[in-house]
Design an enzyme around this catalytic site. Structure first.
Site, PDB file in Angstrom:
ATOM      1  N   SER A 132       0.824  -1.211   0.000  1.00 42.35           N
ATOM      2  CA  SER A 132       0.000   0.000   0.000  1.00 42.35           C
ATOM      3  C   SER A 132       0.857   1.260   0.000  1.00 42.35           C
ATOM      4  O   SER A 132       1.973   1.275   0.530  1.00 42.35           O
ATOM      5  CB  SER A 132      -0.896   0.005   1.242  1.00 42.35           C
ATOM      6  OG  SER A 132      -1.537   1.259   1.390  1.00 42.35           O
ATOM      7  N   TYR A 156      -2.425   5.246  -3.983  1.00 42.03           N
ATOM      8  CA  TYR A 156      -3.488   6.203  -3.727  1.00 42.03           C
ATOM      9  C   TYR A 156      -3.041   7.473  -4.428  1.00 42.03           C
ATOM     10  O   TYR A 156      -2.024   8.072  -4.036  1.00 42.03           O
ATOM     11  CB  TYR A 156      -3.651   6.431  -2.217  1.00 42.03           C
ATOM     12  CG  TYR A 156      -4.512   5.401  -1.536  1.00 42.03           C
ATOM     13  CD1 TYR A 156      -5.718   4.993  -2.099  1.00 42.03           C
ATOM     14  CD2 TYR A 156      -4.140   4.844  -0.315  1.00 42.03           C
ATOM     15  CE1 TYR A 156      -6.526   4.051  -1.459  1.00 42.03           C
ATOM     16  CE2 TYR A 156      -4.948   3.902   0.319  1.00 42.03           C
ATOM     17  CZ  TYR A 156      -6.133   3.518  -0.270  1.00 42.03           C
ATOM     18  OH  TYR A 156      -6.935   2.592   0.358  1.00 42.03           O
ATOM     19  N   THR A 182      -6.002   2.478  -6.868  1.00 45.14           N
ATOM     20  CA  THR A 182      -7.279   2.274  -6.168  1.00 45.14           C
ATOM     21  C   THR A 182      -8.195   3.456  -6.457  1.00 45.14           C
ATOM     22  O   THR A 182      -7.835   4.618  -6.232  1.00 45.14           O
ATOM     23  CB  THR A 182      -7.031   2.102  -4.658  1.00 45.14           C
ATOM     24  OG1 THR A 182      -6.179   0.974  -4.493  1.00 45.14           O
ATOM     25  CG2 THR A 182      -8.325   1.887  -3.899  1.00 45.14           C
ATOM     26  N   LYS A 263      -8.177  -0.815  -9.391  1.00 46.36           N
ATOM     27  CA  LYS A 263      -8.840  -1.517  -8.271  1.00 46.36           C
ATOM     28  C   LYS A 263     -10.121  -0.798  -7.875  1.00 46.36           C
ATOM     29  O   LYS A 263     -10.108   0.412  -7.653  1.00 46.36           O
ATOM     30  CB  LYS A 263      -7.888  -1.581  -7.070  1.00 46.36           C
ATOM     31  CG  LYS A 263      -8.464  -2.250  -5.816  1.00 46.36           C
ATOM     32  CD  LYS A 263      -7.375  -2.481  -4.773  1.00 46.36           C
ATOM     33  CE  LYS A 263      -7.858  -3.279  -3.578  1.00 46.36           C
ATOM     34  NZ  LYS A 263      -8.435  -2.477  -2.513  1.00 46.36           N
ATOM     35  N   HIS A 287     -13.549  -2.978  -1.764  1.00 46.65           N
ATOM     36  CA  HIS A 287     -12.728  -2.506  -0.656  1.00 46.65           C
ATOM     37  C   HIS A 287     -13.166  -3.153   0.653  1.00 46.65           C
ATOM     38  O   HIS A 287     -13.079  -2.551   1.727  1.00 46.65           O
ATOM     39  CB  HIS A 287     -12.807  -0.970  -0.557  1.00 46.65           C
ATOM     40  CG  HIS A 287     -11.540  -0.303  -0.091  1.00 46.65           C
ATOM     41  ND1 HIS A 287     -10.752   0.467  -0.909  1.00 46.65           N
ATOM     42  CD2 HIS A 287     -10.919  -0.274   1.111  1.00 46.65           C
ATOM     43  CE1 HIS A 287      -9.720   0.945  -0.222  1.00 46.65           C
ATOM     44  NE2 HIS A 287      -9.796   0.502   0.995  1.00 46.65           N
ATOM     45  N   ARG A 290     -15.518  -1.332   3.176  1.00 43.07           N
ATOM     46  CA  ARG A 290     -15.030  -0.253   4.048  1.00 43.07           C
ATOM     47  C   ARG A 290     -15.377   1.123   3.514  1.00 43.07           C
ATOM     48  O   ARG A 290     -15.394   2.092   4.251  1.00 43.07           O
ATOM     49  CB  ARG A 290     -13.503  -0.331   4.165  1.00 43.07           C
ATOM     50  CG  ARG A 290     -13.001  -1.572   4.807  1.00 43.07           C
ATOM     51  CD  ARG A 290     -11.501  -1.730   4.618  1.00 43.07           C
ATOM     52  NE  ARG A 290     -10.714  -0.721   5.280  1.00 43.07           N
ATOM     53  CZ  ARG A 290     -10.482  -0.687   6.595  1.00 43.07           C
ATOM     54  NH1 ARG A 290     -10.991  -1.618   7.354  1.00 43.07           N
ATOM     55  NH2 ARG A 290      -9.745   0.262   7.126  1.00 43.07           N
ATOM     56  N   ARG A 341      -8.275  -8.941   5.214  1.00 40.56           N
ATOM     57  CA  ARG A 341      -8.247  -8.965   6.677  1.00 40.56           C
ATOM     58  C   ARG A 341      -7.605 -10.229   7.282  1.00 40.56           C
ATOM     59  O   ARG A 341      -6.884 -10.109   8.279  1.00 40.56           O
ATOM     60  CB  ARG A 341      -9.660  -8.764   7.225  1.00 40.56           C
ATOM     61  CG  ARG A 341     -10.189  -7.337   6.997  1.00 40.56           C
ATOM     62  CD  ARG A 341     -11.611  -7.206   7.513  1.00 40.56           C
ATOM     63  NE  ARG A 341     -12.106  -5.843   7.481  1.00 40.56           N
ATOM     64  CZ  ARG A 341     -12.887  -5.354   6.510  1.00 40.56           C
ATOM     65  NH1 ARG A 341     -13.239  -6.100   5.481  1.00 40.56           N
ATOM     66  NH2 ARG A 341     -13.306  -4.102   6.569  1.00 40.56           N
TER      67      ARG A 341
HETATM   68  C1  FNR Z   1      -7.711  -2.061   3.208  1.00 46.19           C
HETATM   69  N1  FNR Z   1      -7.820  -1.961   1.830  1.00 46.19           N
HETATM   70  C2  FNR Z   1      -6.972  -1.129   1.148  1.00 46.19           C
HETATM   71  N2  FNR Z   1      -7.018  -1.083  -0.210  1.00 46.19           N
HETATM   72  C3  FNR Z   1      -6.143  -0.328  -0.912  1.00 46.19           C
HETATM   73  O1  FNR Z   1      -6.210  -0.304  -2.132  1.00 46.19           O
HETATM   74  N3  FNR Z   1      -5.191   0.392  -0.247  1.00 46.19           N
HETATM   75  C4  FNR Z   1      -5.089   0.400   1.104  1.00 46.19           C
HETATM   76  O2  FNR Z   1      -4.219   1.044   1.674  1.00 46.19           O
HETATM   77  C5  FNR Z   1      -6.029  -0.354   1.831  1.00 46.19           C
HETATM   78  N4  FNR Z   1      -6.026  -0.352   3.200  1.00 46.19           N
HETATM   79  C6  FNR Z   1      -6.826  -1.214   3.899  1.00 46.19           C
HETATM   80  C7  FNR Z   1      -6.734  -1.268   5.290  1.00 46.19           C
HETATM   81  C8  FNR Z   1      -7.478  -2.207   5.990  1.00 46.19           C
HETATM   82  C9  FNR Z   1      -7.347  -2.293   7.467  1.00 46.19           C
HETATM   83  C10 FNR Z   1      -8.315  -3.106   5.293  1.00 46.19           C
HETATM   84  C11 FNR Z   1      -9.074  -4.195   6.024  1.00 46.19           C
HETATM   85  C12 FNR Z   1      -8.438  -3.022   3.925  1.00 46.19           C
HETATM   86  C13 FNR Z   1      -8.739  -2.835   1.102  1.00 46.19           C
HETATM   87  C14 FNR Z   1      -8.093  -4.170   0.771  1.00 46.19           C
HETATM   88  O3  FNR Z   1      -7.121  -4.021  -0.229  1.00 46.19           O
HETATM   89  C15 FNR Z   1      -9.128  -5.193   0.266  1.00 46.19           C
HETATM   90  O4  FNR Z   1      -9.824  -4.656  -0.825  1.00 46.19           O
HETATM   91  C16 FNR Z   1     -10.098  -5.597   1.383  1.00 46.19           C
HETATM   92  O5  FNR Z   1      -9.382  -5.893   2.561  1.00 46.19           O
HETATM   93  C17 FNR Z   1     -10.901  -6.803   0.965  1.00 46.19           C
HETATM   94  O6  FNR Z   1     -11.874  -7.081   1.928  1.00 46.19           O
HETATM   95  P1  FNR Z   1     -11.705  -8.241   3.039  1.00 46.19           P
HETATM   96  O7  FNR Z   1     -11.633  -9.548   2.286  1.00 46.19           O
HETATM   97  O8  FNR Z   1     -10.467  -7.956   3.780  1.00 46.19           O
HETATM   98  O9  FNR Z   1     -12.921  -8.130   3.882  1.00 46.19           O
END
Ligand code: FNR
Length: 389
Positions: A132, A156, A182, A263, A287, A290, A341
């Protein structure tokens, strides 16, 4: 493939250790893992990792929706040898999973070097890491730790175009194999758990090292971050999220010759438009629920995105909790499947070894499902497809 090479053999290691009285250090299933993480993680890190947008309906739905997809077993097929490898951007990866970008990995470990630990887990498992933009260690350190294991950099996109270009150039120079942009996070979604605790790690100065170490960013400051952290964080806040539109795609494309991956694409028309604009892969994801509590599980949107994408690879994440989920996503057309996660919990509970254990457990379950269900290769999984119950 030699028998020992199967991911499913991880279960033999666990059972054999049991004969010596040794139990696995971490659980092999998501529910027990999450319960352990919930008990162990500092509340402000836990709420950021575990929480999502609104009442978290979409987040739950992402995972629950896998239950209405099923796969029909086929018998009398020799599955004694299995191949879970995939090709992506001309690289052969031993497995079809990757670590999705997670912006607080840095604070998931007690030493605050979770990004490095994730890179170590990548080396241990050969599961590629999408690093990230938001990290505690600079992207160069993460790349050095990867030591040649292919990884990707997630961008980002800042409002300042020179800063965006600088981050991409640094990622290229560090050896990342692709840039993941993203799209769904120019502004943070409404996250009640974090709001109720008035907790947003970045505003406390966490995980901003890629900015603070960037020559373009530093030139925008009156004083370096080491002297005036508050001003540097404030500058970061003012620059964080560029509002991207289709008019920006030629510029994004021009930033790099590396594979470009978008993404957050969930609509087939957006997938087509991205491919027309020259992207190398589509990343279907919401995402993890979130950002928007939109209500539709990501896995339910995957088939249409795959159909619209033709021969362009589609990556997928959001709601993957097990090896079974991975195989279903592959059956629905994903080229590669992102773990989110679960590996963050593994990292928080057991550092690099903990994250590696989570990834190995997911791969073992995927491999054994394919073995039992009569699908020796991912091609067979894809041909079988998944059925909506
Ligand atoms: C993320 N995700 C995320 N995506 C991204 O493109 N850049 C980022 O910095 C982050 N940071 C981030 C922090 C946390 C704590 C989480 C849980 C998720 C989203 C991540 O890449 C992914 O899309 C999700 O985690 C998928 O969902 P599940 O399977 O974790 O529920």
């Amino acid at each position: 493939m030699a028998h020992r090479d199967h991911f499913g053999d991880y279960q033999l290691d666990i059972y054999r250790a049991g004969l010596r009285g040794v139990l696995p250090a971490l659980p092999v299933d998501f529910a027990t893992l999450e319960a352990r993480a919930t008990a162990a993680m500092p509340p402000h890190v836990l709420s950021y990792v575990q929480g999502g947008c609104g009442d978290e309906f979409t987040q739950r739905e992402n995972a629950d929706a896998f239950r209405h997809w099923g796969m029909i077993p086929r018998m009398m097929v020799d599955c004694s040898s299995r191949d879970l490898s995939i090709e992506l951007f001309g690289i052969r990866f031993p497995s079809p999973i990757f670590m999705s970008p997670i912006g607080v990995l840095g604070i998931c470990t007690q030493d605050a070097h979770g990004d490095v630990a994730a890179a170590q887990a990548s080396v241990m498992t050969q599961v590629p890491l999408m690093a990230s933009t938001l990290s505690n260690d600079p992207l160069e350190t993460v790349a050095t730790t990867l030591a040649g294991t292919p990884g990707f950099f997630q961008l980002y996109t800042p409002k300042d175009k020179d800063l965006a270009a600088s981050l991409v150039q640094r990622a290229e120079a560090a050896g990342y194999k692709g840039i993941v942009v993203t799209l769904d996070t120019w502004v943070t979604g409404w996250r009640p758990r974090d709001l109720n605790a008035a907790n947003f790690p970045q505003l406390r100065g966490h995980v901003l090292t890629n900015y603070f170490s960037d020559p373009v960013f530093r030139r925008l400051l009156d004083k370096p971050p080491e002297q005036d952290l508050a001003a540097a964080v404030s500058k970061w806040g003012s620059l964080f999220g560029k509002v991207l539109t289709w008019a920006d795609l030629p510029w994004l494309r021009s930033l790099t010759k590396l594979p470009l991956i978008l993404k957050g694409i969930c609509h087939p028309d957006d997938a087509k438009r991205a491919i027309d604009g020259g992207v190398d892969a589509i990343f279907c994801s919401n995402h993890g629920g979130r950002q928007a509590n939109g209500g539709i599980a990501a896995i339910d949107m995957l088939p249409d995105v795959v159909a619209a994408s033709g021969s362009t690879p589609v990556l997928f994440d959001s709601g993957i909790r097990s090896g079974t989920d991975v195989v279903k996503a592959l059956a629905l057309g994903a080229r590669a499947v992102g773990i989110g996660r679960p590996y963050a919990y593994g990292l928080a509970l057991g550092g690099a070894a903990g994250a590696a254990h989570v990834l190995k457990s997911i791969l073992a379950e995927a491999d054994l499902l394919m073995a039992v269900n009569g699908y020796p290769t991912i091609r067979d999984v894809r041909a079988a497809g998944a059925t909506r119950r």
